[in-house]
Design an enzyme around this catalytic site. Structure first.
Site, mmCIF file in Angstrom:
data_model
loop_
_atom_site.group_PDB
_atom_site.id
_atom_site.type_symbol
_atom_site.label_atom_id
_atom_site.label_comp_id
_atom_site.label_asym_id
_atom_site.label_seq_id
_atom_site.Cartn_x
_atom_site.Cartn_y
_atom_site.Cartn_z
ATOM 1 N N ASP A 75 -10.121 -4.767 -5.311
ATOM 2 C CA ASP A 75 -9.503 -4.014 -4.226
ATOM 3 C C ASP A 75 -10.235 -2.678 -4.117
ATOM 4 O O ASP A 75 -10.168 -1.859 -5.028
ATOM 5 C CB ASP A 75 -8.011 -3.807 -4.524
ATOM 6 C CG ASP A 75 -7.255 -3.109 -3.406
ATOM 7 O OD1 ASP A 75 -7.897 -2.458 -2.569
ATOM 8 O OD2 ASP A 75 -6.008 -3.193 -3.382
ATOM 9 N N SER A 90 0.820 -1.202 0.000
ATOM 10 C CA SER A 90 0.000 0.000 0.000
ATOM 11 C C SER A 90 0.862 1.263 0.000
ATOM 12 O O SER A 90 1.662 1.466 -0.906
ATOM 13 C CB SER A 90 -0.959 -0.051 1.194
ATOM 14 O OG SER A 90 -1.992 0.889 1.062
ATOM 15 N N HIS A 108 -7.429 -5.570 0.015
ATOM 16 C CA HIS A 108 -6.249 -4.714 -0.090
ATOM 17 C C HIS A 108 -5.045 -5.277 0.674
ATOM 18 O O HIS A 108 -3.992 -4.664 0.684
ATOM 19 C CB HIS A 108 -6.610 -3.311 0.434
ATOM 20 C CG HIS A 108 -5.575 -2.283 0.167
ATOM 21 N ND1 HIS A 108 -5.105 -1.978 -1.095
ATOM 22 C CD2 HIS A 108 -4.887 -1.468 1.024
ATOM 23 C CE1 HIS A 108 -4.198 -1.033 -1.016
ATOM 24 N NE2 HIS A 108 -4.037 -0.709 0.253
#
Length: 263
Positions: free
Chosen positions: A217, A95, A245
């Site tokens: 996602d 991320s 995610h």
């Protein structure tokens, strides 16, 4: 005294010649890699750490000015590598760490052998032709709800971020991790994460890069992964048969397989 190693709660495992550094996403900590990193210990020296304000890092090291942009977190990554005297590293970022790793690699390209970006997003906010997945009002609302009720936000967002409703224990772990953060530091890191725009940094990346994208996602949709792939010269792009995610938690075998194949 090793300042960065203590500040960022650094652990070094494994005995391999090559070095692999795992960097966690917003609201997480190094424990989230526990289903992935053991597969690399025989071939790699593995570095795990927590960003300031996360996990068991030294929260007293928080500096609002230093950490006002993702560059402050990139500086921490580079300081860890300097203190450990690591000359070449393979960096795996989840991320927001995808962009932190990109910034660090752009600053010291000779130190980075490769970048793996899991669910990257250079900007979460839609802008003209660019679809980041959220309108500015969505992000503003998300940040204000986090500021007004940290616990309720954590409970709501954990299941959205994680996906995989058939495994509620995963969202539970993420929620607990969110709740462990100091609310002020959590809000600060969220603001920096969700309001950053690193699109201009992508074409400058010279490091060999793999982008790992989940089929579904809610935070970093496939259109964003494809955008990142198009912007980074020579990058590789793999869509995994995984949802949510946090595939390193929900589909660790697939993530491990893709990273091993790339390395």
């Amino acid at each position: 005294m090793m300042k960065a190693l203590q500040r960022n709660n650094v652990h070094v495992l494994g005995t391999g010649d090559r070095v692999l550094m795992f960097a966690h996403g917003y609201g997480c900590d190094q424990s989230m890699w526990r289903h992935v990193y053991p597969s690399f210990l025989d071939k790699f020296k593995v570095i795990l750490f927590d960003y300031v304000g996360s996990g068991s890092s030294d929260a007293s090291a928080f500096d609002r000015t230093r950490y006002s942009t993702l560059n402050g977190y990139a500086s921490d990554v580079l300081e860890i590598l300097h203190e450990l005297e690591i000359e070449r590293v393979n960096f795996v970022g989840h991320s927001v760490s995808s962009m932190i790793g990109a910034l660090a690699a752009n600053r010291e390209p000779d130190r980075f052998d490769s970048l793996v970006m899991i669910g990257p997003s250079p900007s979460y906010i839609n802008d003209g032709d660019y679809i980041g997945g959220f309108d500015k009002e969505d992000i503003d609302g998300l940040l204000s709800s986090l500021e007004s009720n940290h616990m309720a936000w954590s409970a709501t967002m954990a299941s959205v971020i994680m996906g995989n409703p058939e495994s509620p224990e995963l969202a539970g772990e993420l929620e607990a991790s969110f709740c462990r953060m100091d609310p002020i530091l959590a809000h600060h890191f969220a603001r920096v994460t969700f309001l950053s725009d690193n699109r201009a940094d992508l074409p400058q990346i010279k490091t060999r890069t793999l982008i790992l994208q989940c089929v579904k996602d809610m935070i970093a949709p496939a259109s964003v992964g494809e955008y990142v792939h198009q912007c980074i010269p020579g990058s590789q792009y793999a869509v995994m048969d995984a949802t949510g995610h946090c595939p390193h938690m929900s589909s660790p075998k697939e993530v491990t397989r893709e990273i091993l194949a790339f390395l």
